[in-house]
Design a protein around this motif. Structure first.
Motif, PDB file in Angstrom:
ATOM      1  N   ALA A 490       0.834  -1.210   0.000  1.00 44.30           N
ATOM      2  CA  ALA A 490       0.000   0.000   0.000  1.00 44.30           C
ATOM      3  C   ALA A 490       0.863   1.251   0.000  1.00 44.30           C
ATOM      4  CB  ALA A 490      -0.927  -0.019   1.216  1.00 44.30           C
ATOM      5  N   HIS A 491       1.941   1.258   0.777  1.00 41.10           N
ATOM      6  CA  HIS A 491       2.856   2.404   0.777  1.00 41.10           C
ATOM      7  C   HIS A 491       3.420   2.635  -0.625  1.00 41.10           C
ATOM      8  CE1 HIS A 491       3.124   3.823   4.840  1.00 41.10           C
ATOM      9  NE2 HIS A 491       3.407   2.638   5.341  1.00 41.10           N
ATOM     10  N   ALA A 492       3.909   1.592  -1.236  1.00 45.06           N
ATOM     11  CA  ALA A 492       4.524   1.724  -2.556  1.00 45.06           C
ATOM     12  C   ALA A 492       3.503   2.210  -3.585  1.00 45.06           C
ATOM     13  CB  ALA A 492       5.117   0.382  -2.987  1.00 45.06           C
ATOM     14  N   ALA A 493       2.313   1.631  -3.564  1.00 46.55           N
ATOM     15  CA  ALA A 493       1.282   2.027  -4.532  1.00 46.55           C
ATOM     16  C   ALA A 493       0.887   3.486  -4.345  1.00 46.55           C
ATOM     17  CB  ALA A 493       0.068   1.117  -4.388  1.00 46.55           C
ATOM     18  N   ALA A 494       0.799   3.949  -3.087  1.00 45.63           N
ATOM     19  CA  ALA A 494       0.415   5.335  -2.824  1.00 45.63           C
ATOM     20  C   ALA A 494       1.447   6.306  -3.371  1.00 45.63           C
ATOM     21  CB  ALA A 494       0.228   5.538  -1.318  1.00 45.63           C
ATOM     22  N   VAL A 495       2.722   6.015  -3.165  1.00 53.13           N
ATOM     23  CA  VAL A 495       3.772   6.917  -3.661  1.00 53.13           C
ATOM     24  C   VAL A 495       3.805   6.913  -5.188  1.00 53.13           C
ATOM     25  CG1 VAL A 495       6.257   7.311  -3.722  1.00 53.13           C
ATOM     26  CG2 VAL A 495       5.145   6.706  -1.568  1.00 53.13           C
ATOM     27  N   LEU A 496       3.698   5.735  -5.785  1.00 53.47           N
ATOM     28  CA  LEU A 496       3.698   5.663  -7.248  1.00 53.47           C
ATOM     29  C   LEU A 496       2.498   6.405  -7.831  1.00 53.47           C
ATOM     30  CD1 LEU A 496       4.710   1.916  -7.625  1.00 53.47           C
ATOM     31  CD2 LEU A 496       6.097   3.875  -8.325  1.00 53.47           C
ATOM     32  N   GLY A 497       1.338   6.240  -7.203  1.00 55.65           N
ATOM     33  CA  GLY A 497       0.159   6.934  -7.698  1.00 55.65           C
ATOM     34  C   GLY A 497       0.273   8.434  -7.563  1.00 55.65           C
ATOM     35  N   GLU A 498       0.827   8.895  -6.449  1.00 51.50           N
ATOM     36  CA  GLU A 498       0.961  10.336  -6.226  1.00 51.50           C
ATOM     37  C   GLU A 498       1.868  10.983  -7.268  1.00 51.50           C
ATOM     38  OE1 GLU A 498       2.491  13.431  -2.746  1.00 51.50           O
ATOM     39  OE2 GLU A 498       2.457  11.277  -2.377  1.00 51.50           O
ATOM     40  N   HIS A 499       2.891  10.274  -7.708  1.00 56.13           N
ATOM     41  CA  HIS A 499       3.845  10.830  -8.663  1.00 56.13           C
ATOM     42  C   HIS A 499       3.533  10.439 -10.111  1.00 56.13           C
ATOM     43  CE1 HIS A 499       6.707  12.521  -5.746  1.00 56.13           C
ATOM     44  NE2 HIS A 499       6.304  11.532  -4.972  1.00 56.13           N
ATOM     45  N   GLY A 500       2.353   9.872 -10.336  1.00 52.46           N
ATOM     46  CA  GLY A 500       1.971   9.521 -11.698  1.00 52.46           C
ATOM     47  C   GLY A 500       2.816   8.428 -12.306  1.00 52.46           C
ATOM     48  N   ALA A 501       3.374   7.566 -11.482  1.00 49.85           N
ATOM     49  CA  ALA A 501       4.246   6.495 -11.967  1.00 49.85           C
ATOM     50  C   ALA A 501       3.668   5.121 -11.709  1.00 49.85           C
ATOM     51  CB  ALA A 501       5.626   6.617 -11.299  1.00 49.85           C
ATOM     52  N   PHE A 502       2.387   5.033 -11.418  1.00 48.08           N
ATOM     53  CA  PHE A 502       1.794   3.727 -11.158  1.00 48.08           C
ATOM     54  C   PHE A 502       1.805   2.906 -12.444  1.00 48.08           C
ATOM     55  CE2 PHE A 502      -1.490   0.631 -10.207  1.00 48.08           C
ATOM     56  CZ  PHE A 502      -1.222   0.339  -8.886  1.00 48.08           C
ATOM     57  N   PRO A 503       2.246   1.650 -12.356  1.00 43.37           N
ATOM     58  CA  PRO A 503       2.402   0.865 -13.589  1.00 43.37           C
ATOM     59  C   PRO A 503       1.062   0.532 -14.236  1.00 43.37           C
ATOM     60  CG  PRO A 503       2.728  -0.528 -11.662  1.00 43.37           C
ATOM     61  CD  PRO A 503       2.615   0.877 -11.151  1.00 43.37           C
ATOM     62  N   ALA A 504       1.076   0.513 -15.553  1.00 44.38           N
ATOM     63  CA  ALA A 504      -0.107   0.065 -16.295  1.00 44.38           C
ATOM     64  C   ALA A 504      -0.164  -1.465 -16.270  1.00 44.38           C
ATOM     65  CB  ALA A 504      -0.043   0.572 -17.729  1.00 44.38           C
ATOM     66  N   ARG A 505      -1.276  -2.010 -16.701  1.00 44.37           N
ATOM     67  CA  ARG A 505      -1.400  -3.464 -16.744  1.00 44.37           C
ATOM     68  C   ARG A 505      -0.339  -4.024 -17.688  1.00 44.37           C
ATOM     69  NH1 ARG A 505      -6.479  -1.644 -15.690  1.00 44.37           N
ATOM     70  NH2 ARG A 505      -7.698  -2.839 -14.157  1.00 44.37           N
ATOM     71  N   GLY A 506       0.373  -5.031 -17.196  1.00 43.96           N
ATOM     72  CA  GLY A 506       1.443  -5.618 -17.981  1.00 43.96           C
ATOM     73  C   GLY A 506       2.809  -5.022 -17.692  1.00 43.96           C
ATOM     74  N   GLU A 507       2.877  -3.917 -16.958  1.00 47.76           N
ATOM     75  CA  GLU A 507       4.156  -3.308 -16.597  1.00 47.76           C
ATOM     76  C   GLU A 507       4.531  -3.678 -15.168  1.00 47.76           C
ATOM     77  OE1 GLU A 507       3.867   0.784 -19.288  1.00 47.76           O
ATOM     78  OE2 GLU A 507       3.751   0.886 -17.097  1.00 47.76           O
ATOM     79  N   ARG A 508       5.846  -3.593 -14.876  1.00 49.26           N
ATOM     80  CA  ARG A 508       6.347  -3.859 -13.534  1.00 49.26           C
ATOM     81  C   ARG A 508       7.295  -2.742 -13.137  1.00 49.26           C
ATOM     82  NH1 ARG A 508       5.871  -8.952 -11.329  1.00 49.26           N
ATOM     83  NH2 ARG A 508       7.898  -8.966 -10.336  1.00 49.26           N
ATOM     84  N   VAL A 509       7.239  -2.373 -11.865  1.00 50.77           N
ATOM     85  CA  VAL A 509       8.152  -1.367 -11.330  1.00 50.77           C
ATOM     86  C   VAL A 509       8.714  -1.882 -10.008  1.00 50.77           C
ATOM     87  CG1 VAL A 509       6.951   0.572 -12.415  1.00 50.77           C
ATOM     88  CG2 VAL A 509       6.298  -0.159 -10.115  1.00 50.77           C
ATOM     89  N   GLY A 510       9.792  -1.269  -9.570  1.00 46.19           N
ATOM     90  CA  GLY A 510      10.398  -1.624  -8.291  1.00 46.19           C
ATOM     91  C   GLY A 510      10.188  -0.505  -7.282  1.00 46.19           C
ATOM     92  N   ALA A 511      10.124  -0.871  -6.012  1.00 48.06           N
ATOM     93  CA  ALA A 511       9.946   0.103  -4.942  1.00 48.06           C
ATOM     94  C   ALA A 511      10.739  -0.341  -3.726  1.00 48.06           C
ATOM     95  CB  ALA A 511       8.468   0.250  -4.589  1.00 48.06           C
ATOM     96  N   LEU A 512      11.458   0.592  -3.135  1.00 48.83           N
ATOM     97  CA  LEU A 512      12.161   0.339  -1.877  1.00 48.83           C
ATOM     98  C   LEU A 512      11.325   0.956  -0.761  1.00 48.83           C
ATOM     99  CD1 LEU A 512      14.568  -0.509  -0.134  1.00 48.83           C
ATOM    100  CD2 LEU A 512      15.661   1.663  -0.714  1.00 48.83           C
ATOM    101  N   VAL A 513      10.873   0.143   0.171  1.00 48.45           N
ATOM    102  CA  VAL A 513      10.005   0.594   1.255  1.00 48.45           C
ATOM    103  C   VAL A 513      10.776   0.515   2.561  1.00 48.45           C
ATOM    104  CG1 VAL A 513       7.824   0.245   2.450  1.00 48.45           C
ATOM    105  CG2 VAL A 513       7.986  -0.253   0.014  1.00 48.45           C
ATOM    106  N   LEU A 514      10.917   1.638   3.229  1.00 45.73           N
ATOM    107  CA  LEU A 514      11.584   1.714   4.526  1.00 45.73           C
ATOM    108  C   LEU A 514      10.544   2.161   5.546  1.00 45.73           C
ATOM    109  CD1 LEU A 514      14.880   3.495   3.417  1.00 45.73           C
ATOM    110  CD2 LEU A 514      14.489   1.052   3.744  1.00 45.73           C
TER     111      LEU A 514
END
Length: 852
Positions: A490-514
């Motif tokens: 949820a943390h990773a998805a929230a940050v990606l969504g806020e910055h307009g970087a949430f992956p589209a279907r079929g895409e993958r991204v990485g996130a470092l959660v601290l």
């Protein structure tokens, strides 16, 4: 002649949108109407085609600063031959995107009226207009009209009614509009003396009591606050004792920007944020001479400051002898803030001496927002007054309303409708029944306010969170879908969504959660993860930090000494681990439990920071969430700030460099004077490393001054309480030197009295172990064995392992300079001998100071 209908979505109600539209239409001589509706606002324009197109182009720029236009849909209609433009009553109907604005700080125009003795609102604590005042905490429902707010019980007087209807007045259709004749009234209540004063008498008495050190409960925009003088140590200590809040920082309200500048370091962007309509509490670096009590934010570098939020706060400073007040939430620990006067008198009677209350109802409780100043601009830490219920855009449209209920700490609710997400006000930690009730209240308020019933309820994956229990109950009652989401996903998805970087279907991204703690897919506590996720929220954990035991389970989160002990055990430091517990027999007995197997294990980065804070003695027990980590951050930020000041340059940096150069020159001169009998023209070798020339210089200058004093004054026995220096920090050696430091209270180097091996070994051991100033010097040693990047060095028969990565060119037989366990340079044998002789002379000088 044409006619257009403009459907406007966004924050367009309660912000002066309709008056601005009316003024622009009148300027362009257009006919038509404007009204609020369930989607936001609807404008109909009729007139010359060029004028209609110019209106559409200028609309966004003509709006007041609180308005936020998200979307405008234009439709063409048949002309009706209308004349004149009018503001109509709001249209009833289902909500489809209307948004109420957030509460706004008192604006400059209203503040000027407060200061003007000729104005009828002079010193009136409820002055407001279309650009400031309560909105979210005042409204009962949408569309936003006076009849749907808590101002409905205050009929407008003739003068206010005239302002409300005047197109050219800034209070045109201002729903919270009022004055001393028709608006709310103020009361000061003293429960102990059954005293009750009103209006200006109440304000005068409240100022006097604050000046004398009293604690005052003040009814603000979103509920009650507790206030006392920020420069009064006893008042702050009394407030802490009453709230049972021994160390959690308090926010400070400053009289104005000038007073805020005296408290903290502010950048221009920080000042604009503080003085803007949102006006959050801003965490900024505290000035060394800030006129606040030490107990306001103990152990922290940052101080939370804000400016007066309402005219009532402005009046608390008028003519007062103080420039800053502690302004903290009016609640018991982990409870929601008190909303009504009756609730405040019942719940805060043990905290406050006096109560400053009024009869304008607070419909929704809301704490102050908190932002943090940073080099990249301020960012929100807590969302409340000034920001709630401002909607956030979603990456894609939701098919049906979705309600999310957060985690356990710093909780809030969120309702997603169509393409926007509306966050509730800050709720806080869910440790009490009151806080859990507040979360339920906030979630229900969102659904009622937006007239949207969630068809899907999202909860944290942790099975024992009260927020998850609430979500399960709601889903079962209404037959809604229940979705459990892993905390860090949820943390990773929230940050990606806020910055307009949430992956589209079929895409993958990485996130470092601290993070601190989150329930992992394997049932363990996660918190330091490399995650790979895709547009379907399918997540894979690629890497994580080493797990640490949590002795005592959840208690380890509250008591970071437990995590520190577990970390030392994992590192093989069993003896030190047992000394991590706070002093006391019971604590020592509890420390033995650290070695037991079977404790839950956590990967959280927060636990690492808190363990480090506990090891440094910053906080053995967290009196508030993350206290040990916050104190560690404050310690690190102080050093980083100095480094940035040197990098940026300017007068302050030049002064710092001059001071460092003077200290270094003093150190070199003092060292040279000490060795003149042996080498009058010798210079310090270039490879001698000194970390902190100023401290070394002060040490040697102090020794010289002490010897002068001894020549003038007859010797007397040293007092029993004479301060003793202890060897601290990094040492060139390892365990033997550390054990020696523990055995003796003060490692001391004495001058050699004979040439025997014992004296030489003692001198060499002192040089290796470090004492006094020599902790920061590099010691020459011979490399006798090399194993990749680790080697063994020898000096007078004592061998020690050192790291070679900083002197990777070293070979067996070379003399290397060793500092803090690392070889940092290579020298020849002659330079090594000269350096050892020099160090012996420096130690002889220091020994002269230490001698009785």
């Amino acid at each position: 002649m044409i006619r257009h209908r403009l459907s406007c979505r966004g924050t367009v109600q309660g912000v002066g949108f309709r008056p601005a539209v009316h003024r622009l239409a009148a300027e362009l001589k257009l006919a038509g109407r404007v009204r609020n509706d369930g989607a936001g606002a609807e404008i109909e324009l009729e007139g010359d085609a060029a004028a209609v197109r110019e209106f559409e182009l200028r609309l966004a720029a003509a709006l007041p600063k609180l308005a936020r236009l998200v979307e405008v849909v234009v439709a063409r209609e048949e002309a009706r031959g209308e004349r004149g433009f009018r503001v109509e009553a709001s249209a009833d109907g289902p909500l489809r995107g209307a948004a109420i604005p957030a509460d706004a700080r008192v604006c400059p125009a209203c503040r000027a009226e407060l200061d003007d003795p000729t104005n009828r609102r002079h010193r009136y604590p409820f002055t407001t207009c279309t650009e400031c005042g309560p909105r979210f905490t005042l409204a009962r429902a949408l569309p936003y009209d006076r009849a749907r707010t808590s101002m409905a019980g205050f009929p407008l007087c003739p003068e206010c009614a005239a302002e409300y209807a005047d197109l050219d007045d800034r209070r045109y259709h201002a729903e919270p509009l009022c004055c001393p004749t028709c608006g709310p009234t103020l009361r000061l209540v003293d429960p102990a003396d059954a005293l009750e004063l009103r209006d200006q008498d109440a304000l005068a008495r409240a100022r006097d009591e604050l000046a004398r050190g009293a604690v005052l409960a003040v009814q603000g925009l979103g509920g009650f606050q507790l206030a006392c003088r920020a420069d009064d140590d006893s008042a702050v200590a009394r407030l802490r004792a009453r709230k049972r809040r021994p160390s959690q920082p308090f926010a400070v309200m400053a009289r104005d920007l000038a007073a805020a500048r005296a408290l903290v370091h502010l950048e221009p962007a920080d000042e604009a944020l503080l003085d803007g309509s949102e006006g959050p509490i801003l965490l900024a670096p505290r000035r060394a001479a800030a006129p606040v009590a030490a107990g306001v934010a103990p152990g922290l570098r940052d101080l939370g400051v804000l400016l007066p939020t309402t005219p009532l706060h402005v009046e608390l400073f008028r003519g007062a002898p103080y420039d800053a007040l502690v302004m903290t939430s009016g609640n018991a620990r982990h409870e929601p803030i008190a909303r009504t006067p009756d609730e405040a008198l019942a719940r805060l009677s043990d905290f406050a001496d006096l109560f400053l209350v009024h009869d304008r109802e607070v419909v929704r409780r809301a704490d102050d927002s908190v932002a943090r100043s940073s080099s990249e601009g301020a960012f929100l830490v807590r969302r409340g007054r000034g920001y709630t219920p401002r909607a956030l855009p979603l990456p894609e449209r939701v098919a049906a309303p979705v309600l999310a209920l957060g985690g356990h700490l710093q909780a809030a609710a969120c309702l997603a409708v169509d393409e926007r997400a509306v966050l509730s006000q800050h709720v806080g930690d869910l440790d009490t029944v009151g806080a859990r009730g507040f979360l339920e209240e906030a979630a229900a308020g969102l659904e009622t306010f937006l007239e949207a019933r969630a068809a899907c309820v999202v909860v944290d994956a942790h099975p024992d969170y009260p927020s998850a229990w609430l979500g399960e109950s709601l889903a079962q009652e209404r037959g809604a879908r229940l979705l459990r989401v892993q905390h860090h996903l949820a943390h990773a998805a929230a940050v990606l969504g806020e910055h307009g970087a949430f992956p589209a279907r079929g895409e993958r991204v990485g996130a470092l959660v601290l993070d601190g703690t989150g329930y992992g897919d394997d049932g363990a506590a996660w918190g330091c993860e490399w995650l790979a996720l895709d547009g379907e929220l399918v997540c894979e954990r690629r890497a994580t930090a080493q797990a640490l035991a949590l002795p005592g389970g959840e208690r380890a989160v509250r008591e970071p000494w437990r995590v520190a002990g577990a970390a030392l055990l994992a590192a093989g430091e069993r003896a030190r681990a047992t000394r991590c517990a706070p002093s006391g027999a019971r604590a020592r007995r509890r420390a033995r439990l650290l070695a037991h197997d079977g404790w839950p294990r956590a990967h959280g980065a927060g636990r690492l920071f808190e363990a480090a804070g506990a090891l440094l003695g910053l906080a053995d027990v967290n009196e508030y969430e993350g206290e040990a980590a916050a104190r560690l951050e404050a310690l690190a930020a102080t050093r980083a700030r100095r480094r940035r000041a040197l990098e940026r340059g300017g007068p302050r940096a030049r002064r710092a460099r001059v001071a460092e150069r003077r200290a270094a020159r003093g150190a070199r001169a003092a060292a040279a004077r000490r060795r003149r009998p042996c080498a009058p023209r010798a210079r310090l070798p270039p490879h001698l490393r000194v970390a902190g020339g100023r401290a070394l210089g002060a040490r040697l200058r102090g020794a010289r001054a002490a010897r002068r004093a001894r020549r003038r004054v007859p010797r007397e026995p040293a007092p029993a309480a004479r301060p003793r220096a202890r060897a601290r920090g990094a040492r060139p050696g390892g365990a033997p030197a550390a054990r020696g430091a523990r055995r003796r209270r003060r490692p001391r180097v004495r001058p050699e009295r004979r040439r025997g091996g014992r004296a030489r070994a003692r001198r060499r051991a002192a040089l290796r172990g470090g004492g006094g100033a020599l902790m920061c010097l590099a010691i020459p040693m011979r490399l006798v064995e090399r194993r990749e990047l680790v080697g063994t060095c020898d000096l007078d028969g004592v061998r020690r392992e050192v790291g070679l990565m900083l002197a990777s060119e070293a070979n067996v037989g070379d003399w290397v300079l060793v500092h803090a366990g690392y070889a940092i340079g290579v020298v020849d044998e002659a330079e090594a001998a000269r350096t050892l002789a020099l160090l012996a002379e420096v130690e002889t000088a220091i020994a002269g100071e230490d001698a009785p």
